[in-house]
Design a protein around this motif. Sequence first.
Motif, PDB file in Angstrom:
ATOM      1  N   LYS A  76       0.820  -1.209   0.000  1.00  0.00           N
ATOM      2  CA  LYS A  76       0.000   0.000   0.000  1.00  0.00           C
ATOM      3  C   LYS A  76       0.860   1.266   0.000  1.00  0.00           C
ATOM      4  CE  LYS A  76      -4.113  -2.033   2.080  1.00  0.00           C
ATOM      5  NZ  LYS A  76      -3.901  -3.289   1.522  1.00  0.00           N
ATOM      6  N   ALA A  77       2.185   1.101   0.002  1.00  0.00           N
ATOM      7  CA  ALA A  77       3.102   2.236  -0.045  1.00  0.00           C
ATOM      8  C   ALA A  77       3.483   2.512  -1.502  1.00  0.00           C
ATOM      9  CB  ALA A  77       4.347   1.926   0.782  1.00  0.00           C
ATOM     10  N   ASN A  78       4.226   3.588  -1.715  1.00  0.00           N
ATOM     11  CA  ASN A  78       4.684   3.881  -3.074  1.00  0.00           C
ATOM     12  C   ASN A  78       6.065   3.272  -3.306  1.00  0.00           C
ATOM     13  OD1 ASN A  78       6.693   5.702  -2.124  1.00  0.00           O
ATOM     14  ND2 ASN A  78       5.208   7.355  -2.078  1.00  0.00           N
ATOM     15  N   GLN A 138      12.531   0.476   2.219  1.00  0.00           N
ATOM     16  CA  GLN A 138      12.395  -0.749   3.011  1.00  0.00           C
ATOM     17  C   GLN A 138      13.425  -1.784   2.561  1.00  0.00           C
ATOM     18  OE1 GLN A 138       8.255  -1.699   2.311  1.00  0.00           O
ATOM     19  NE2 GLN A 138       7.597  -0.589   4.147  1.00  0.00           N
ATOM     20  N   PHE A 139      13.620  -1.910   1.246  1.00  0.00           N
ATOM     21  CA  PHE A 139      14.618  -2.836   0.716  1.00  0.00           C
ATOM     22  C   PHE A 139      16.010  -2.429   1.179  1.00  0.00           C
ATOM     23  CE2 PHE A 139      17.745  -3.951  -2.490  1.00  0.00           C
ATOM     24  CZ  PHE A 139      17.570  -5.321  -2.574  1.00  0.00           C
ATOM     25  N   ASN A 193       6.450  -6.401  -4.024  1.00  0.00           N
ATOM     26  CA  ASN A 193       5.288  -5.590  -4.408  1.00  0.00           C
ATOM     27  C   ASN A 193       5.632  -4.468  -5.376  1.00  0.00           C
ATOM     28  OD1 ASN A 193       2.939  -6.737  -3.144  1.00  0.00           O
ATOM     29  ND2 ASN A 193       3.984  -6.317  -1.213  1.00  0.00           N
ATOM     30  N   THR A 194       6.359  -4.786  -6.420  1.00  0.00           N
ATOM     31  CA  THR A 194       6.709  -3.790  -7.430  1.00  0.00           C
ATOM     32  C   THR A 194       5.493  -3.566  -8.334  1.00  0.00           C
ATOM     33  OG1 THR A 194       7.754  -5.635  -8.586  1.00  0.00           O
ATOM     34  CG2 THR A 194       9.209  -4.134  -7.426  1.00  0.00           C
ATOM     35  N   LEU A 195       4.576  -2.784  -7.814  1.00  0.00           N
ATOM     36  CA  LEU A 195       3.257  -2.613  -8.435  1.00  0.00           C
ATOM     37  C   LEU A 195       3.126  -1.399  -9.341  1.00  0.00           C
ATOM     38  CD1 LEU A 195       1.186  -3.353  -5.225  1.00  0.00           C
ATOM     39  CD2 LEU A 195       1.353  -4.839  -7.208  1.00  0.00           C
ATOM     40  N   SER A 196       3.884  -0.344  -9.085  1.00  0.00           N
ATOM     41  CA  SER A 196       3.745   0.890  -9.868  1.00  0.00           C
ATOM     42  C   SER A 196       4.232   0.667 -11.293  1.00  0.00           C
ATOM     43  CB  SER A 196       4.557   2.016  -9.229  1.00  0.00           C
ATOM     44  OG  SER A 196       4.140   2.233  -7.906  1.00  0.00           O
ATOM     45  N   PRO A 197       3.632   1.350 -12.269  1.00  0.00           N
ATOM     46  CA  PRO A 197       4.098   1.215 -13.654  1.00  0.00           C
ATOM     47  C   PRO A 197       5.584   1.557 -13.770  1.00  0.00           C
ATOM     48  CG  PRO A 197       2.030   2.421 -13.580  1.00  0.00           C
ATOM     49  CD  PRO A 197       2.492   2.248 -12.155  1.00  0.00           C
TER      50      PRO A 197
END
Length: 101
Positions: A13-15, A22-23, A44-48
């Motif tokens: 849920k973070a950007n 965090q990494f 969670n590499t979710l952003s485009p």
Amino acid sequence: MRINLVSLHTENKANADVRRKQFELSVKELTVPGDPAILAGDLNTLSPGEGSAFRKYLKKELFIDRSKGDAQGTHILNMRLDWVLLQPGTDNSLLSKSYRV
């Protein structure tokens, strides 16, 4: 041989900037510079574009991404969320031939 093994799950849920921090904190606190390490988990590499940008960052930081690029999804959305990363160590003692998620 000493190998640092790190399993992590960054916040979905973070950007992307928060996930990168965090990494980086996990690497700083849980690995020894110069020692071989395996880092694996749901990043969670979710952003485009986040996956490809993260891959460039890893190269600069001397981590080897064992994935087959963004074409290898690890989620129902066919996105790269799960990663297996190697830090071979200063003597390149850690190598891998394959992995499976």
